[in-house]
Design a protein around this motif. Structure first.
Motif, short mmCIF file in Angstrom:
data_model
loop_
_atom_site.label_atom_id
_atom_site.label_comp_id
_atom_site.label_asym_id
_atom_site.label_seq_id
_atom_site.Cartn_x
_atom_site.Cartn_y
_atom_site.Cartn_z
N LYS A 199 -3.08 -1.67 -7.82
CA LYS A 199 -4.09 -2.48 -7.13
C LYS A 199 -5.26 -1.63 -6.64
CE LYS A 199 -0.79 -5.99 -5.57
NZ LYS A 199 -0.20 -6.70 -4.41
N ALA A 200 -5.29 -0.37 -7.03
CA ALA A 200 -6.32 0.53 -6.53
C ALA A 200 -7.73 0.07 -6.92
CB ALA A 200 -6.07 1.94 -7.05
N ALA A 211 -10.07 -1.47 -4.44
CA ALA A 211 -10.82 -0.68 -3.46
C ALA A 211 -12.29 -0.59 -3.82
CB ALA A 211 -10.23 0.72 -3.35
N THR A 257 -1.33 0.72 2.95
CA THR A 257 -0.94 1.48 1.77
C THR A 257 -1.55 0.85 0.51
OG1 THR A 257 1.13 2.14 2.81
CG2 THR A 257 1.01 2.30 0.40
N ILE A 258 -2.09 1.67 -0.37
CA ILE A 258 -2.71 1.18 -1.60
C ILE A 258 -1.77 1.45 -2.77
CG2 ILE A 258 -4.66 1.43 -3.18
CD1 ILE A 258 -6.36 2.25 -0.81
N ILE A 278 -11.66 3.82 3.75
CA ILE A 278 -10.26 3.66 3.35
C ILE A 278 -9.43 4.65 4.15
CG2 ILE A 278 -8.61 3.87 1.45
CD1 ILE A 278 -10.93 3.13 -0.45
N ARG A 309 -4.02 -5.38 3.30
CA ARG A 309 -3.88 -5.66 1.87
C ARG A 309 -5.24 -5.92 1.24
NH1 ARG A 309 1.52 -7.16 0.65
NH2 ARG A 309 2.82 -7.46 2.52
N LEU A 310 -5.54 -5.16 0.20
CA LEU A 310 -6.84 -5.32 -0.45
C LEU A 310 -7.00 -6.71 -1.04
CD1 LEU A 310 -7.06 -1.86 -2.23
CD2 LEU A 310 -8.47 -2.64 -0.31
N ALA A 370 -10.12 -0.61 5.08
CA ALA A 370 -8.85 -0.79 4.36
C ALA A 370 -7.84 0.16 5.01
CB ALA A 370 -9.01 -0.48 2.88
#
Length: 249
Positions: free
Chosen positions: A88-89, A92, A83-84, A110, A57-58, A80
């Motif tokens: 919430k991208a 990154a 799943t993004i 990623i 999780r970012l 990372a």
């Protein structure tokens, strides 16, 4: 057993698997999956020589990046691996607060670009921030509905458009195999991903598409990383075999 002992065992098993496949262990990166683990355990693992750590999780990654930097753990490379979500991208590219002392350089790779929408979103953000991102394309080679990722056929179809996106560097492929009791059951899936990577290298060669190096295969976890290495993995993502089931959770 201590984390250091667990880590030595994992690395020994990796080396044995590489030897069986007539590969050098130096070709394979071990990512310690540190999701839910406190900084104390990450520090203990880093003290035992581990450099690469993976977070799902970012929003949980960045506090750990900050805490690790404050503790002097500056050699860690963060991956990372989860799943993004589109909303919430932006995480990154960097931490959610301007006060943070960290930068987007903290994420070295990623692993989970699993659909065109997220690739487009990451590309726009990366271009806006003048910070290219190294990514892997996630492929659902098993066809399980519960798994994220492109199907092999849909990835091949999508690649011309993906390669036109600015500020993304495609470093290879990633997959998550089903959890099975016998790792031999997933060997065909790892082999399928390796064959797909070879196909992409031929169809979209780096000499013609420098934004695509097709260098890495991120596949294999605690239950099956040895088979993954035998089938060509360059990155394995291991959590339980390092941190344990009970004592450390």
């Amino acid at each position: 057993m201590t984390i250091a002992e667990n880590l030595r065992q994992v690395r020994a098993r990796m080396a044995q698997a590489a030897q069986r496949a007539q590969r050098s262990p130096d070709e394979i990166t071990l990512v310690a999956v540190s999701k839910t683990k406190p900084l104390a355990l990450i520090a203990e693992t880093a003290a035992a020589g581990q450099v690469d750590f993976g977070e799902n999780r970012l929003e949980e990654l960045w506090p750990k990046v900050d805490a690790a930097a404050a503790a002097g753990l500056n050699a860690i490379r963060w991956h990372a691996i989860g799943t993004i979500q589109s909303r919430k991208a932006k995480l990154a590219l960097g931490p959610p607060t301007a006060e943070s002392r960290t930068t987007s350089d903290a994420i070295c790779l990623i692993h989970s670009v699993d659909r065109p929408k997220i690739a487009q979103r990451l590309s726009r953000l990366a271009a806006d921030n003048d910070h290219p991102l190294d990514v892997l394309l996630e492929v659902n080679v098993s066809g399980e509905l519960s798994k994220h990722g492109f199907s092999p056929a849909s990835l091949v179809d999508a690649l011309p458009a993906l390669l036109d996106l600015p500020s993304l560097r495609y470093c290879g492929l990633m997959t998550m195999a089903p959890f099975v009791d016998d790792a031999e059951e997933v060997r065909p899936l790892f082999r399928k991903l390796r064959c797909l990577l070879q196909e992409l290298r031929h169809t979209f060669p780096p000499a013609q598409f420098p934004q695509a190096t097709w260098q890495h295969l991120s596949m294999g976890m605690t239950s099956d990383f040895e088979v993954a290495i035998e089938e060509g993995a360059t990155i394995v993502r291991v959590g339980t075999a390092i941190f344990g089931h009970r004592e450390y959770e």
